[in-house]
Design an enzyme around this catalytic site. Structure first.
Site, mmCIF file in Angstrom:
data_model
loop_
_atom_site.group_PDB
_atom_site.id
_atom_site.type_symbol
_atom_site.label_atom_id
_atom_site.label_comp_id
_atom_site.label_asym_id
_atom_site.label_seq_id
_atom_site.Cartn_x
_atom_site.Cartn_y
_atom_site.Cartn_z
ATOM 1 N N ASP A 85 0.819 -1.213 0.000
ATOM 2 C CA ASP A 85 0.000 0.000 0.000
ATOM 3 C C ASP A 85 0.850 1.259 0.000
ATOM 4 O O ASP A 85 1.813 1.374 0.760
ATOM 5 C CB ASP A 85 -0.864 0.046 1.267
ATOM 6 C CG ASP A 85 -2.267 -0.475 1.017
ATOM 7 O OD1 ASP A 85 -2.708 -0.527 -0.147
ATOM 8 O OD2 ASP A 85 -2.928 -0.837 2.014
ATOM 9 N N GLU A 180 -13.675 -2.985 -2.161
ATOM 10 C CA GLU A 180 -13.929 -3.241 -0.734
ATOM 11 C C GLU A 180 -15.341 -2.813 -0.350
ATOM 12 O O GLU A 180 -15.746 -1.664 -0.585
ATOM 13 C CB GLU A 180 -12.886 -2.479 0.109
ATOM 14 C CG GLU A 180 -13.071 -2.707 1.601
ATOM 15 C CD GLU A 180 -11.884 -2.231 2.450
ATOM 16 O OE1 GLU A 180 -10.848 -1.833 1.874
ATOM 17 O OE2 GLU A 180 -12.004 -2.261 3.689
HETATM 18 O O1 KIV Z 1 -4.903 -2.038 4.050
HETATM 19 C C1 KIV Z 1 -5.403 -3.143 3.773
HETATM 20 O O2 KIV Z 1 -5.211 -4.135 4.460
HETATM 21 C C2 KIV Z 1 -6.259 -3.204 2.599
HETATM 22 C C3 KIV Z 1 -7.112 -4.435 2.432
HETATM 23 C C4 KIV Z 1 -8.149 -4.496 3.472
HETATM 24 C C5 KIV Z 1 -7.682 -4.527 1.065
HETATM 25 O O3 KIV Z 1 -6.270 -2.310 1.813
#
Ligand code: KIV
Length: 262
Positions: A85, A180
């Site tokens: 991310d 999501e």
């Molecule tokens: O930050 C995360 O774990 C996510 C998932 C829930 C898709 O973006």
């Protein structure tokens, strides 16, 4: 080791109809267990702000945090694809996004970077993709900008917007997309309309892939989540619980309609 999973493997799995099993991962011990159990994609999610740091949101997660945890996961895993991310404020402009995406790849070992948002981030997605870094989109409930945890895109207008955003992200170069907490019918429609693999969480049974936060599916968090299941409850070890999750995603016994939203 069975063959390394790449972005291309995920595309082939979408075409062949084999479901893709993903879990979040934040450290070397879990990454090794998950990789060995056959999890196809390890997502170093900024959910680490909540499940590791104990905060209410993901908003205090930094690039330093993401690079650190991505390095732990990528260093321990041999087969699975590692998606990482990009934290809030790390892609405020296309140039900032590219520079931070490069850091996640070069310093963290990420193979794909994930950004939240629709049309408004497409220029950034395009610039990162043009620089040979694979991008995963994230639509629906996007915790960096939505604080109330509710099902998203429930009106016809919002559903139309989400589908347009999904198509725009694909056109900009995204190689996969997380959806999501959206209605299952909308997720099925988007999944069918895109060539790229769609990874669902609370998005019904028809997505190409499923992801859960690993601590949620082990029952370590106290949240009651309709779209989640405790896989540890019937197993003797975390390794077996993760293997059970992979098996259930692959043989389509998780998720079931009861884990979906209308
Ligand atoms: O930050 C995360 O774990 C996510 C998932 C829930 C898709 O973006």
């Amino acid at each position: 080791m069975t063959e390394k999973i790449t972005v291309n493997t995920l595309k082939q799995m979408k075409i062949s109809g084999e479901k893709i099993a993903c879990l979040t991962s934040y450290d070397a011990s879990y990454a090794k267990l998950q990789d060995t159990a056959g999890v196809d994609v390890l997502l170093v999610g900024d959910s680490l702000g909540m499940v590791l740091h104990g905060e209410e949101t993901t908003l205090n997660v930094s690039m330093t945090d993401m690079i650190y945890h991505t390095r732990l996961v990528s260093g321990a895993c041999q087969r699975a694809l590692v998606i990482s991310d990009m934290p809030v404020n790390s892609y405020t402009s296309p140039e900032t996004g590219l520079s931070n995406a490069k850091r996640l790849v070069n310093e963290g070992g990420a193979e794909v970077v994930k950004l939240e948002g629709g049309k408004e981030i497409c220029e950034t997605v395009a610039l990162i993709s043009q620089n040979n870094i694979s991008v995963c989109g994230h639509l629906g409930l996007t915790p960096q900008s939505i604080s109330n945890f509710q099902v998203q895109a429930k009106t016809e207008e919002a559903a139309k917007q989400l589908k347009q955003d999904a198509l725009a992200l694909q056109k900009a170069g995204a190689v996969c997309l997380v959806l999501e907490c959206i209605p299952s019918k909308l997720a099925a429609d988007v999944t069918q309309s895109l060539d790229i693999p769609v990874i669902g969480i609370g998005a019904g049974v028809d997505c190409d892939a499923q992801v859960l936060v690993v601590y949620d599916m082990l029952g370590l968090t106290d949240k009651k989540l309709k779209f989640c299941k405790n896989f540890l409850i019937d197993q003797e070890s975390i390794a077996n619980a993760i293997k059970a999750y992979v098996d259930e995603v692959k043989n389509k016994t998780f998720p079931l309609p009861e884990h979906s939203f209308e």
